[in-house]
Scaffold this active site. Structure first.
Site, PDB file in Angstrom:
ATOM      1  N   HIS A   1      -7.512   9.368  -2.003  1.00 14.93           N
ATOM      2  CA  HIS A   1      -6.887   9.340  -0.694  1.00 14.93           C
ATOM      3  C   HIS A   1      -7.826   9.943   0.340  1.00 14.93           C
ATOM      4  CE1 HIS A   1      -2.347   9.510   1.250  1.00 14.93           C
ATOM      5  NE2 HIS A   1      -3.361   8.796   2.211  1.00 14.93           N
TER       6      HIS A   1
ATOM      7  N   LYS B   1      -2.488   5.902  -4.258  1.00 14.11           N
ATOM      8  CA  LYS B   1      -3.872   7.026  -3.951  1.00 14.11           C
ATOM      9  C   LYS B   1      -3.464   8.408  -4.538  1.00 14.11           C
ATOM     10  CE  LYS B   1      -3.839   4.755   0.678  1.00 14.11           C
ATOM     11  NZ  LYS B   1      -2.444   4.740   0.952  1.00 14.11           N
TER      12      LYS B   1
ATOM     13  N   TYR C   1       3.253   9.735  -0.203  1.00 13.32           N
ATOM     14  CA  TYR C   1       4.066   9.021   0.454  1.00 13.32           C
ATOM     15  C   TYR C   1       5.534   9.257  -0.132  1.00 13.32           C
ATOM     16  CZ  TYR C   1       0.240   6.422   2.539  1.00 13.32           C
ATOM     17  OH  TYR C   1      -0.783   6.061   3.244  1.00 13.32           O
TER      18      TYR C   1
ATOM     19  N   ASP D   1       0.964  -1.231   0.069  1.00 14.54           N
ATOM     20  CA  ASP D   1      -0.036   0.097  -0.099  1.00 14.54           C
ATOM     21  C   ASP D   1       0.993   1.335  -0.115  1.00 14.54           C
ATOM     22  OD1 ASP D   1      -2.926   1.311   0.604  1.00 14.54           O
ATOM     23  OD2 ASP D   1      -1.315   2.346   1.862  1.00 14.54           O
TER      24      ASP D   1
HETATM   25  N1  LIG Z   1      -5.309   6.210   3.827  1.00 13.70           N
HETATM   26  C1  LIG Z   1      -4.890   6.996   4.773  1.00 13.70           C
HETATM   27  O1  LIG Z   1      -5.223   7.997   4.948  1.00 13.70           O
HETATM   28  C2  LIG Z   1      -3.420   6.223   5.474  1.00 13.70           C
HETATM   29  C3  LIG Z   1      -3.392   6.979   6.634  1.00 13.70           C
HETATM   30  C4  LIG Z   1      -2.444   6.428   7.385  1.00 13.70           C
HETATM   31  C5  LIG Z   1      -1.704   5.117   7.202  1.00 13.70           C
HETATM   32  N2  LIG Z   1      -2.316   4.553   5.857  1.00 13.70           N
HETATM   33  C6  LIG Z   1      -1.725   3.222   5.579  1.00 13.70           C
HETATM   34  O2  LIG Z   1      -1.611   2.263   6.653  1.00 13.70           O
HETATM   35  C7  LIG Z   1      -0.572   1.540   6.669  1.00 13.70           C
HETATM   36  C8  LIG Z   1      -0.395   1.264   8.096  1.00 13.70           C
HETATM   37  O3  LIG Z   1      -0.392   2.434   8.974  1.00 13.70           O
HETATM   38  P1  LIG Z   1       0.608   3.045  10.056  1.00 13.70           P
HETATM   39  O4  LIG Z   1       1.809   2.814   9.310  1.00 13.70           O
HETATM   40  O5  LIG Z   1       0.007   4.491  10.133  1.00 13.70           O
HETATM   41  O6  LIG Z   1       0.651   2.267  11.460  1.00 13.70           O
HETATM   42  P2  LIG Z   1       0.355   0.602  11.970  1.00 13.70           P
HETATM   43  O7  LIG Z   1       0.698  -0.040  10.735  1.00 13.70           O
HETATM   44  O8  LIG Z   1      -0.909   0.569  12.643  1.00 13.70           O
HETATM   45  O9  LIG Z   1       1.683   0.765  12.915  1.00 13.70           O
HETATM   46  C9  LIG Z   1       3.089   0.894  12.568  1.00 13.70           C
HETATM   47  C10 LIG Z   1       3.861   0.968  13.531  1.00 13.70           C
HETATM   48  O10 LIG Z   1       3.812  -0.100  14.564  1.00 13.70           O
HETATM   49  C11 LIG Z   1       5.143  -0.392  14.772  1.00 13.70           C
HETATM   50  N3  LIG Z   1       4.911  -2.056  14.624  1.00 13.70           N
HETATM   51  C12 LIG Z   1       4.520  -2.831  13.578  1.00 13.70           C
HETATM   52  N4  LIG Z   1       4.474  -4.003  13.874  1.00 13.70           N
HETATM   53  C13 LIG Z   1       4.657  -4.134  15.132  1.00 13.70           C
HETATM   54  C14 LIG Z   1       4.556  -5.418  15.976  1.00 13.70           C
HETATM   55  N5  LIG Z   1       4.414  -6.515  15.780  1.00 13.70           N
HETATM   56  N6  LIG Z   1       4.826  -4.960  17.536  1.00 13.70           N
HETATM   57  C15 LIG Z   1       5.272  -3.625  17.863  1.00 13.70           C
HETATM   58  N7  LIG Z   1       5.384  -2.724  16.940  1.00 13.70           N
HETATM   59  C16 LIG Z   1       4.938  -3.014  15.586  1.00 13.70           C
HETATM   60  C17 LIG Z   1       6.057  -0.012  13.392  1.00 13.70           C
HETATM   61  O11 LIG Z   1       7.209   0.115  13.806  1.00 13.70           O
HETATM   62  P3  LIG Z   1       8.505  -0.617  13.262  1.00 13.70           P
HETATM   63  O12 LIG Z   1       8.282  -0.010  11.967  1.00 13.70           O
HETATM   64  O13 LIG Z   1       9.565   0.102  13.884  1.00 13.70           O
HETATM   65  O14 LIG Z   1       8.458  -2.045  13.545  1.00 13.70           O
HETATM   66  C18 LIG Z   1       5.322   1.216  13.225  1.00 13.70           C
HETATM   67  O15 LIG Z   1       5.637   2.327  14.284  1.00 13.70           O
HETATM   68  C19 LIG Z   1       0.670   2.882   6.324  1.00 13.70           C
HETATM   69  O16 LIG Z   1       1.943   2.390   6.225  1.00 13.70           O
HETATM   70  C20 LIG Z   1      -0.001   3.382   5.061  1.00 13.70           C
HETATM   71  O17 LIG Z   1       0.251   2.356   4.092  1.00 13.70           O
HETATM   72  C21 LIG Z   1      -3.106   5.337   5.038  1.00 13.70           C
END
Ligand SMILES: NC(=O)c1ccc[n+]([C@@H]2O[C@H](COP(=O)([O-])OP(=O)(O)OC[C@H]3O[C@@H](n4cnc5c(N)ncnc54)[C@H](OP(=O)(O)O)[C@@H]3O)[C@@H](O)[C@H]2O)c1
Length: 278
Positions: free
Chosen positions: A106, A73, A48, A43
């Site tokens: 987005h 997006k 980004y 994704d």
């Molecule tokens: N459409 C939108 O508006 C929108 C908005 C936000 C995000 N997104 C998408 O959603 C994806 C995921 O969301 P996100 O990146 O915001 O947050 P997330 O996936 O909920 O959390 C990522 C965080 O969690 C940590 N982490 C991951 N697995 C873990 C585990 N098993 N144990 C402990 N910590 C863990 C990662 O650290 P490390 O990397 O240090 O492991 C990172 O700091 C994004 O990357 C993006 O592609 C879309």
């Protein structure tokens, strides 16, 4: 891996890989690792600034293009119809790809008032073969109703903020009733941002099922028919997050996790009814 089938027939793995903040060589390394671990849905987004890194990771992985699904997006500033088409083409050039598997608006940016025009551009892009499936992100029922009324075409997928502190039950019910797959962004609540991985209820269940807190949350998403896209730079966490298909959370325990939701549970108050992103 188990798959979901979108209303238009595209099959997606039940868990994908988020790439927000994965930029440059470090970002490419993290994505190559994720592909090696077995993720097949990446994704990304124009905003980004890493569509080039996504393309480089695919090349370096040696995995055939047709075995990987790439989702990107459209940013708010390019919602005019021709701008949107140009943006998709620019993104494809950056990624070195001929097509995206999935392409989303987005944010609806309702005050800007252009999301129906952007949706018409995505319908065109699908017809032109630039993208296989089209969807949206951060759309509320009122925005989806408008797309349906004005274009007759419903998105195949809606990517929204979704984690135990903001469980989006009403949005999931709406999406389900309209044959839209709900995809969860920040499925782990962005970990340190809202500390959901430290929540006592989640950790009690982690002990009970002999799984990690993250695995309990990701399994909860999948049992609700939602597609989570966790991001991690660590190979061990990438593996852990994907290893959620060998256990089942009971209905009572699912209810306990659902009980953690709160009306103000969005971690940075980005309500799509008013919040806009460009
Ligand atoms: N459409 C939108 O508006 C929108 C908005 C936000 C995000 N997104 C998408 O959603 C994806 C995921 O969301 P996100 O990146 O915001 O947050 P997330 O996936 O909920 O959390 C990522 C965080 O969690 C940590 N982490 C991951 N697995 C873990 C585990 N098993 N144990 C402990 N910590 C863990 C990662 O650290 P490390 O990397 O240090 O492991 C990172 O700091 C994004 O990357 C993006 O592609 C879309």
């Amino acid at each position: 891996m188990d798959t979901y089938t979108l209303a238009d027939g595209l099959q997606l793995p039940k868990i994908g890989f988020g790439t927000y903040k994965l930029n440059g060589a470090g970002g490419v390394n993290a994505m190559v690792s994720a592909l090696n671990v077995g993720y097949r849905l990446l994704d990304t987004a124009y905003n980004y600034e890493n569509e080039g890194a996504v393309g480089a990771a695919i090349q370096r992985s040696g995995i055939a293009r047709q075995d990987i699904l790439v989702s990107s997006k459209l940013p708010g500033r390019y919602q005019h119809r021709q701008d949107a088409i140009n943006t998709i083409q620019e993104s494809l050039y950056r990624a070195g790809l001929d097509y995206f598997d999935l392409y989303l608006i987005h944010w609806p940016n309702p005050k800007q008032g252009l999301y129906v025009e952007a949706w018409q551009a995505l319908i065109d892009a699908q017809r032109f073969g630039l993208v296989r499936s089209i969807g949206v992100s951060n759309f509320l029922p009122e925005h989806l109703d408008k797309l349906q009324k004005e274009t007759g075409v419903m998105p195949a997928i809606n990517q929204v903020e979704l984690h135990p502190y903001f469980n989006q039950q009403a949005q999931i019910d709406y999406d389900h009733a309209h044959h839209i797959l709900t995809e969860a962004w920040s499925p782990l609540g962005r970990a340190s941002a809202n500390n959901v991985l430290k929540n006592p209820v989640i950790n009690e269940l982690a002990d009970k099922y002999h799984k990690s807190a993250g695995q309990i949350i990701l399994r909860w998403h999948i049992q609700r028919g939602v597609l989570p896209i966790p991001k991690s730079t660590h190979t061990s966490r990438q593996e852990e997050n994907k290893d959620v298909f060998d256990f089942e959370i009971s209905a009572d325990d699912m209810a306990k996790i659902n009980g953690l939701t709160r009306p103000d549970g969005r971690y940075s108050n980005q309500d799509p009814a008013v919040y806009e992103e460009f």
